[in-house]
Design a protein around this motif. Sequence first.
Motif, mmCIF file in Angstrom:
data_model
loop_
_atom_site.group_PDB
_atom_site.id
_atom_site.type_symbol
_atom_site.label_atom_id
_atom_site.label_comp_id
_atom_site.label_asym_id
_atom_site.label_seq_id
_atom_site.Cartn_x
_atom_site.Cartn_y
_atom_site.Cartn_z
ATOM 1 N N PRO A 177 0.883 -1.182 0.102
ATOM 2 C CA PRO A 177 0.015 0.198 -0.165
ATOM 3 C C PRO A 177 0.868 1.413 -0.078
ATOM 4 O O PRO A 177 0.369 2.460 -0.494
ATOM 5 C CB PRO A 177 -0.819 -0.010 1.327
ATOM 6 N N HIS A 178 1.827 1.325 0.542
ATOM 7 C CA HIS A 178 2.860 2.228 0.872
ATOM 8 C C HIS A 178 3.780 2.664 -0.509
ATOM 9 O O HIS A 178 3.886 3.893 -0.900
ATOM 10 C CB HIS A 178 3.626 2.403 1.971
ATOM 11 N N LEU A 179 4.141 1.751 -1.174
ATOM 12 C CA LEU A 179 4.954 1.892 -2.126
ATOM 13 C C LEU A 179 4.308 1.954 -3.632
ATOM 14 O O LEU A 179 4.966 2.252 -4.688
ATOM 15 C CB LEU A 179 6.229 0.664 -2.423
ATOM 16 N N TYR A 180 3.024 1.967 -3.699
ATOM 17 C CA TYR A 180 2.527 1.746 -5.228
ATOM 18 C C TYR A 180 2.911 2.817 -5.802
ATOM 19 O O TYR A 180 3.335 2.869 -7.126
ATOM 20 C CB TYR A 180 0.873 1.593 -4.787
ATOM 21 N N ASP A 181 2.597 4.150 -5.388
ATOM 22 C CA ASP A 181 2.792 5.386 -6.071
ATOM 23 C C ASP A 181 4.405 5.566 -6.619
ATOM 24 O O ASP A 181 4.744 5.877 -7.877
ATOM 25 C CB ASP A 181 2.462 6.750 -5.436
ATOM 26 N N ALA A 182 5.275 4.981 -5.831
ATOM 27 C CA ALA A 182 6.750 5.367 -5.963
ATOM 28 C C ALA A 182 7.084 4.228 -7.118
ATOM 29 O O ALA A 182 7.821 4.592 -8.082
ATOM 30 C CB ALA A 182 7.414 4.854 -4.712
ATOM 31 N N LYS A 252 21.905 -11.929 -4.499
ATOM 32 C CA LYS A 252 21.597 -10.900 -5.635
ATOM 33 C C LYS A 252 21.067 -9.681 -4.354
ATOM 34 O O LYS A 252 20.585 -10.097 -3.301
ATOM 35 C CB LYS A 252 20.654 -11.062 -6.277
ATOM 36 N N PRO A 253 21.199 -8.353 -4.520
ATOM 37 C CA PRO A 253 20.646 -7.520 -3.657
ATOM 38 C C PRO A 253 19.173 -7.241 -3.512
ATOM 39 O O PRO A 253 18.499 -7.526 -4.338
ATOM 40 C CB PRO A 253 21.372 -6.065 -4.338
ATOM 41 N N VAL A 254 19.048 -6.793 -2.148
ATOM 42 C CA VAL A 254 17.500 -6.728 -1.894
ATOM 43 C C VAL A 254 17.296 -5.227 -1.175
ATOM 44 O O VAL A 254 17.989 -5.154 -0.353
ATOM 45 C CB VAL A 254 17.018 -7.761 -0.894
ATOM 46 N N VAL A 255 16.314 -4.765 -1.659
ATOM 47 C CA VAL A 255 15.866 -3.369 -1.087
ATOM 48 C C VAL A 255 14.611 -3.810 -0.200
ATOM 49 O O VAL A 255 13.759 -4.260 -0.644
ATOM 50 C CB VAL A 255 15.585 -2.450 -2.193
ATOM 51 N N THR A 256 14.611 -3.409 1.000
ATOM 52 C CA THR A 256 13.435 -3.792 2.037
ATOM 53 C C THR A 256 12.696 -2.410 2.592
ATOM 54 O O THR A 256 13.477 -1.707 2.981
ATOM 55 C CB THR A 256 13.964 -4.678 3.204
ATOM 56 N N PHE A 257 11.588 -2.608 2.486
ATOM 57 C CA PHE A 257 10.701 -1.135 3.156
ATOM 58 C C PHE A 257 10.436 -1.566 4.320
ATOM 59 O O PHE A 257 9.611 -2.529 4.816
ATOM 60 C CB PHE A 257 9.555 -1.019 2.265
ATOM 61 N N ARG A 258 10.873 -0.815 5.395
ATOM 62 C CA ARG A 258 10.426 -1.109 7.032
ATOM 63 C C ARG A 258 10.751 -2.429 7.343
ATOM 64 O O ARG A 258 9.734 -3.054 7.938
ATOM 65 C CB ARG A 258 9.124 -0.422 7.152
#
Length: 351
Positions: A177-182, A252-258
């Motif tokens: 829900p938080h990253l949809y726009d980005a 492989k690299p991982v980007v995690t949100f909170r």
Amino acid sequence: MMADYLLFASERYALPILQPLADALQAQGHAVHAWFVDGAAGASLAAPVRNVGLHEAVALKPRAVFSAANWVPPFVSGAKVQLFHGFNVEKREDARGHFRVRGLFDLYCTQGPATTAPFRTLAAEAGHFAVVETGWPKLDPLFRDDDGSAARLRRRAGRRPVVLFASTFTERLSAAPHLYDAIAQEVRRGDRYWLLTLHPKCPPALFERYRKLAGPNADFVETEQLIAAQRAADVLVADTTSVVSEFVVQRKPVVTFRNRAPKAHMIDFHEPAELPAMLEHAFTPTPELQASLDAYADAIHPYRDGRSSERVIAATEDLLAGRLGRLSAKPFSARLRALQIRRELGYWGRG
């Protein structure tokens, strides 16, 4: 000698865990049957795996039951083997989460040293189950791509780098829900190709929003395609989903949100506006980040040969042959849980 084996699941996300094991059993000449309940009801594996119902599962008298759920019907005969439905991503305390022992299984097939050591400690205390480190069947195709599905996903990107987005369904932890726009903004830019997926339990409205991003710069992939998508992608964007650990196994690299428990191998961030910068970091990993990725991968799943299913089968045979030692009787709590399962399934027959 050919034997009957039963695969058990209660959620759709178990299908990619069980399919490689079904393939390996069939390659050895065995008959494979599947019993799916609850969220997995109506699902199926590739032929010739045959779906059965409750009474047929009991009558089958399988040599072993392989479960990708946290429970298994104890009244079905055969060795009860736990395969796990994910990695330990610390969503809950150990006593309620990954290391909870319910007394239903005879054998735990662990994924790597980080899981094996705690379960061997628990096994020594309990005495009623064995532990063998085998690797995880779900990840066999991650290193093999036998059907070319990952290559097909990759071709859609052309020469562009590929980003996979995956999110857990747990509301307080979900990035979707938080990253949809980005993410929508990144998709519109088109300099990278996006593969988008959500946990099957995510709200339908969220599925609809992300599906609409599909086009020349993105594709939505279903749960059954997740492993192929992980193989095809260069970088993962996620949250506290166990997909993070699955992806890291590839180094492989991982980007995690909170992320609930961020670690050195993750590029964790808290504000959606930071996503572009985090992606730049992921696509140019420092030596320190790469070393952290490598170390974590070795701890949770050191196997890169795509043969974990075969090790699960071998461990099960060792259990049945008595080579893993004598197991003690199941605890009283397991008998209570067995009665609950009978009541929930409406089965009071012999078994």
